[in-house]
Write a protein that holds these residues in place. Structure first.
Motif: not given
Length: 322
Positions: A31-32, A34, A37, A45-46, A49-50, A56, A58, A82, A270
């Motif tokens: 889990t990130a 950003v 985003a 980037t989002a 990553l997804a 993600v 945002m 997302v 990334c």
């Protein structure tokens, strides 16, 4: 230093895209967050990553724009996970609310991508009466990271996976004020000596110093979390909106020769966030998907500690304690 477009030790170059540097990397279960985003390289980037299976979140100032980006990502990446949450990095209250809401959600946190930023804007104070570039680019991210660090530590412990904190800095860190960082609220808020570009450089220098001190503290704590900073490259995004029309036209004329595309601009972020080559690497500065050397002052550990203490005092006083 390698030539523009030539490959470095990682096997990637300034021409590599975010998809290329993460090819074959499985981010499922990660889990990130950003920040920023909903525009520029944050969007790419989002999306990437997804695409690699990361959930993600945002963190954006404009949730309507964020919702459109989310819809676009989900349409392009079937099954993408997302979410959109509101975050205004120029407001300490907004940062506190975001962190509180995130922790209340129960979501884990493996990757924190401190990406959002503004560049070379006219002098302006934030809602908390702090110069806007310093607070948006550095202080907001400093507080966000501080408030979410325990969540990251718990996640890395429970998942037995390395957490990564990524600060998007800039080569502009080389063009800060002569003293590097103005450690004093009155100095930061001095409109008479304010330089829009030097203030930007100062905030980007702070991004590197923050990551380096964070890396040091995480090592001492024994946490399985790395902290690194990077320069994404020169990219024509809305960051350039405060430059005059002549400069904008000139930049546009050379953009296709000197500037990166957005997919290339998001690559280093990334790469540092996901690539196995970066496992265990901490306190480094990356450029064009390779480790690079920042200005010597960026590796000044004494200055990094002073900035840390100064930032702590500012966020504590502005947010009523953390």
């Amino acid at each position: 230093m390698w030539f523009f477009g030539s490959k470095g030790a990682s096997g990637f170059s300034s021409r590599s895209t975010a998809e290329e540097v993460t090819h074959g990397v499985d981010g499922t279960g990660l889990t990130a967050i950003v920040t920023g985003a909903s525009s520029g390289i944050g969007v790419e980037t989002a999306r990437v990553l997804a695409l690699r299976g990361v959930h993600v979140v945002m963190a954006v100032r404009n949730t309507a724009s964020g919702a459109k980006v989310k819809e676009d990502i989900v349409n392009k990446v079937p099954g993408a996970k997302v979410d959109v949450m509101e975050l205004d990095l120029s407001s300490m209250d907004s940062v506190k609310k975001f962190a509180s809401d995130y922790k209340s959600s129960g979501l884990p946190l493996n990757l924190l991508i401190n990406n959002a930023g503004i560049m070379a804007c006219p002098f302006k104070l934030s809602k908390d009466n702090i110069e806007l570039q310093f607070v948006t680019n550095h202080l907001g991210h400093f507080l966000l990271t501080k408030l979410l660090l325990d969540t990251m530590k718990n996640t890395s412990r429970e998942s037995k996976r390395e957490g990564r904190i990524v600060n998007v800095s800039s080569e502009a860190h080389r063009y800060s004020y002569p003293e590097g960082v103005r450690l004093g609220k009155n100095k930061i808020n001095d409109e008479l000596s304010y330089s829009s570009f030097r203030a930007y450089g100062q905030s980007k220098l702070c991004n590197i110093l923050h990551a380096n001190e964070l890396a040091k503290q995480l090592k001492e704590d024994g946490a399985n979390i790395t902290a690194n900073s990077l320069h994404p490259g020169a990219i024509m995004t809305n960051l350039w909106c405060h430059f005059n029309s002549y400069l904008a036209v000139a930049a546009g004329a050379v953009a296709k020769y000197m500037f990166k595309t957005v997919p290339q601009g998001a690559a280093t972020t990334c790469y540092v966030a996901l690539h196995p080559q970066v496992a265990g690497v901490t306190g480094e500065y990356f450029l064009d998907n390779n480790i690079a050397k920042p200005l010597p002052i960026a590796n000044d550990y004494e200055l990094a500690k002073k900035l840390w203490d100064f930032s702590n005092k500012l966020t504590d006083s502005q947010s009523g304690g953390t």
